[in-house]
Design an enzyme around this catalytic site. Structure first.
Site, PDB file in Angstrom:
ATOM      1  CE1 TYR A   1       0.679   0.280   4.441  1.00  0.00           C
ATOM      2  CE2 TYR A   1      -1.596  -0.301   4.807  1.00  0.00           C
ATOM      3  CZ  TYR A   1      -0.352  -0.006   5.303  1.00  0.00           C
ATOM      4  OH  TYR A   1      -0.150   0.012   6.645  1.00  0.00           O
ATOM      5  CD  GLU A   2      -0.395   5.630   1.462  1.00  0.00           C
ATOM      6  OE1 GLU A   2      -0.056   6.439   0.583  1.00  0.00           O
ATOM      7  OE2 GLU A   2      -1.503   5.672   2.024  1.00  0.00           O
ATOM      8  N   GLY A   3       1.690   2.694  -2.611  1.00  0.00           N
ATOM      9  CA  GLY A   3       2.648   2.479  -3.695  1.00  0.00           C
ATOM     10  C   GLY A   3       3.516   1.276  -3.401  1.00  0.00           C
TER      11      GLY A   3
END
Lengths: 592, 592
Positions: free
Chosen positions: A442-444
């Site tokens: 998550y968050e890239g």
């Protein structure tokens, strides 16, 4: 049951002795208020809250998970989570680093980073709720109108409400340009939002009376792709003119996900059904605003990696010292006992030192990055602000990428030290592995961080941050080339740093001929950069340890041991990554 | 929902084209019965059973888990597990490789290894039940008395009963010398067993009417430590003279463990309470007998690693081809679609090729090792039998260690390809990660395998197996140095093999001065050896592909691509491990 004790002394060592934060913070605007006494008091108080309130809820939160009620679309969080949040809000933690004009305490970001580490060590799943509020706070501080700030931001800072970031859709994950959620203008200047978002952390819960969603959507006249995305603020309950809650808005959870870990964190499918929202920032410029919050969130996720590794280390070290199994190869160390402790086995020490190197080096890296955001925000010298901003933006994908991947390794090794017991739920080690698995996603993903680092921060921005950082490391090496305390590290560090610059040039040249080479090199380049970055902070730690008042003689020796281990057994990984980069895209053919 | 299709063609390629198993098996005693037609028919039938019966129970078995009833000490396995086992037993799979005089089919171990791979890909948790029966079968075939074989072994081979290995106790995991379970003689020649065992896979379940426990315990006159351990056979139900079940024995499950994965496998605490048992093999020589079954079990656990990696690969490759997200860096590949498939991104291909290299190389390694056990058992030339035995015993810790650790990497990368979706239970990828986590722990941790390899197989046994293997690889390199098809691989392989021999000598010299150096080097040496071993089998695969009738032109190219990838991006890891070994124990100090 797992243990957790906030590593206050090592945090202070990183903050004051390695980074000299007292002097740095003191010269910033408003810095006169940030005395060491104040920072220390906050750290002590944070340790108490996290050790006593959040840490005991970690295993029970995992076992219980969140529950979704279809009839009411309500989410019930695990027992104790809500009450812990109320204590958190009452303690003023929600507004710790927020601006004073919105009711925050305006304390330094670097302090916030250390507090965040404690929260995530104590309870990674719980920490996701305030993490999302922070993101929403950042976005509204920077991009909200005065009305939006009065209406939505202040209750976030008080901790009365919480926030979310609504980005992902089923067909749009890493590729936000594909998102379809629509926002159509109403006559009163607000918008009607329709669409479905997935993977929305803290999208629904029982912590707070209202939830402030920041939603990415397309306006009717939006260009295709990522240039046509706008950000809107969409509350769960509409807000009356006096700030009281009005009617329910058309934004509700349709389900929660069953996940591998962070089970206490409600990951929601969010349905927006003629929900009323307001544009945040200019139309079609939503990604710019989103990156404001995403950058802070990415550093925070790197800190999650550090935090879960710290707790895994504490528990595996503890176990390795207590568990008696087999004799040392050179003969019994505790002949009076039935066997020697696990720590007599060199490979057990290798697994422990691996964790310690990543944790202690990672702590300095995270604090250094957070300190850059303090400098960027509040230095009186515009040049210093610019440079700090460039350094920060360069270090964020490294911190996020490296510390989250290192957490996979650390939690794996920590579990391995427990042998078969590590696989059993009651020992708690397998929860760390499961919880940690989300953070490289998550968050890239790591792949996205790598492309951000190499494609954007290095290639598009001409590597300004890299240049500052290489300059800083070179200056350190030059200043300490003859220093007995660190010269064993300075040589390899200087060589690695020089090679880093050359490798960057070589990739740029290859990518000009074939842009696919960037994609083939990016992840290896991220690791390569990360391992050298950590080497620098570990070498600085050895130097700082020499004159530290915080460390005992054993503590100073431990810093040297960690760096020795890291330089001998971890840093050489850069050669492997260089070999992979040199091999290039031609060794990554289509899978026939 | 995950997919699974048995990789029959690649299995046949490994078996016939790479290993020339037709000729090898044909020359063994009884080999005239093992025609290619027969083997192929068994593989086809196994594929049907595993794809249709076991694979669909994988996710549901994980979700449901096993249940323990305290009142009756009974364990209920997940829905469908029991019925699948009855089909398995009726199909004759339980006795596939067992001796004919006990009712087995006496088919080659290498065929058993390929069938085992399919079972474990289809359903790793379910596969643990027959795995334990195999271990018990091996031990009783080799060490049981005629009465024990008639009474206990035949029902195991028929699949009417199942078996266990009862080794671990709370204080005795890797260190079996610490075990406390007692066996006291009865007047009739049997023994009374008292004690508690933990982590007993298949210790209790609802598959079969009786369970045959092989228990390690101490006799009253036993010397201390690992030289005082005996093996006893202890049935759940006593057996009447006519083979019918008698009264309940004092061997019962006291609990089952809640685990990270393999939730369909019942992991029991076993209480032995005046249980009646019979000595298997000589008194105090239980570890020797246990190693008979442990060696086979260790290879089987290596195969578990290969198997779970194969299924992870199939699913992540499938997803990467279908999921559209972002454009290729060199421009859109499918401009008519909203985005390109994930496979256009080089790093996604890196993650896929990593899995493919470990799976395809690992498959040849596992089959090669299993073939050595066929040669060891049935070659007419005693010298060939001896050599095969030495090769097998050398390769077992490598196969177990490398393939189980590689499975951690493969399942991690496979999940990573799914992005956030990988973390969600319904996609099934996270189950593979959780299930795979046990395999570096049980049947001896990676650390134990490493000490077995370096301390026992290399140092104590003067490296006979290593010498054979190095000789074989050297002969391959010499024979193919000028062969266009493989010469790109032969050079690096020959160099690595030479370095392997030198490194072994260097470690031996260091260890003479300080035995702790063995412990400091062992795990790195295991990886070092494993990566070169796999390189050899991948190079052989390229050579075999040239003339293969089984592979299409694309299939042949794929073998070259896999080897090219592996030699460029995985094999260089040996330099990292050598650096770590060279750094030695002095870089692994006590943690202060």
């Amino acid at each position: 049951m797992t243990i957790y004790k906030a590593p206050l002394n090592d945090m202070r060592f990183a903050l004051y002795d390695v980074l000299g934060a007292e002097a740095v913070l003191g010269r910033l605007e408003g810095g006169e208020a940030h005395s060491r006494d104040l920072l220390d008091a906050v750290l002590d108080e944070a340790a108490r809250f996290n050790e006593q309130v959040l840490a005991p809820l970690n295993a029970s939160g995992d076992a219980e998970g969140c529950h979704y009620d279809k009839a009411t679309a309500a989410v019930t969080t695990p027992k104790g989570f809500k009450e812990a949040y109320h204590q958190y809000a009452e303690g003023g933690w929600a507004g710790l680093t927020a601006h004073e004009k919105f009711g925050g305490q305006a304390l330094p970001a670097v302090l916030g980073a250390l507090v965040k580490e404690m929260i995530d060590s104590a309870n990674l799943a719980w920490g996701i709720y305030p993490l999302l509020s922070h993101g929403a706070t950042d976005a509204l501080e920077h991009h909200g109108t005065e009305w939006q700030q009065d209406t939505f931001l202040k209750p976030l800072v008080e901790g009365r409400w919480t926030g979310t970031m609504c980005l992902t859709e089923p067909q749009a994950g890493s590729d936000l340009g594909l998102l379809k959620t629509r926002a159509e203008p109403n006559e009163d200047g607000s918008y009607r939002i329709n669409g479905t978002k997935i993977f929305i952390s803290a999208g629904e819960h029982d912590f707070a009376e209202n939830i402030v969603h920041l939603v990415l959507a397309r306006l009717p006249d939006a260009p295709a792709g990522s240039r046509g995305i706008s950000m809107l603020v969409v509350p769960k309950f509409k807000v009356n003119a006096d700030g009281s809650l009005g009617e329910r808005n058309g934004a509700a959870a349709g389900a929660i996900e069953h996940k591998m870990g962070i089970k206490g964190s409600a990951t929601c499918v969010m349905n927006f059904d003629d929900a009323q929202g307001w544009l945040v920032g200019p139309a079609h410029k939503g990604l710019v605003a989103m990156f404001t919050m995403m950058n802070a969130a990415r550093l925070a996720v790197g800190i999650q990696g550090l935090a879960v590794s710290e707790r895994a280390l504490q528990n595996s070290l503890n176990y390795a010292r207590e568990r008696l199994q087999m004799r040392a190869l050179s003969g019994a160390k505790l002949p009076e006992k039935p066997a020697d402790p696990l720590t007599v086995h060199p490979d057990v020490r290798r697994m422990l030192l691996t964790q310690r190197a990543f944790v202690e080096g990672g702590r300095v890296l995270a604090a250094y990055a957070a300190l850059q955001s303090d400098i960027e925000a509040r230095d009186t010298d515009p040049q210093a602000r610019k440079q700090a901003g460039e350094l920060l933006s360069f270090l964020i994908p490294i911190a996020k990428g490296l510390l989250t991947e290192a957490a996979q390794e650390c939690t794996k090794e920590a579990l391995q030290i427990f042998g078969g017991h590590g696989f059993i739920a009651e020992h708690g080690m397998e929860q760390f592995v499961r919880d940690a698995r989300i953070i490289t996603l998550y968050e890239g993903t790591t792949q996205i961080q790598a492309l951000d680092l190499l494609g954007r921060k290095i290639m598009q921005l001409q590597g300004a941050g890299l240049k500052h950082f290489l300059g800083e490391v070179a200056a350190f090496c030059q200043a300490n080339a003859g220093n007995e305390a660190v010269k064993a590290f300075v040589g390899p560090l200087a060589a690695a740093t020089k090679a880093w610059g050359e490798l960057t040039q070589a990739i740029a040249a290859k990518a000009q001929a074939n842009p696919e080479e960037l994609g083939a090199a990016a992840v290896d380049y991220l690791y390569y950069s990360g391992y050298i970055t950590l080497a620098y902070f570990l070498a600085r730690s050895v130097l700082a340890a020499e004159s530290s008042q915080l460390l005992s003689a054993d503590g100073k020796q431990a810093k040297r041991d960690t760096a020795t281990f890291y330089f001998a057994r971890i840093l050489p990984r850069i050669h492997l990554h260089k070999a992979a980069i040199d091999a290039g895209v031609e060794t990554l053919p289509e899978l026939l």
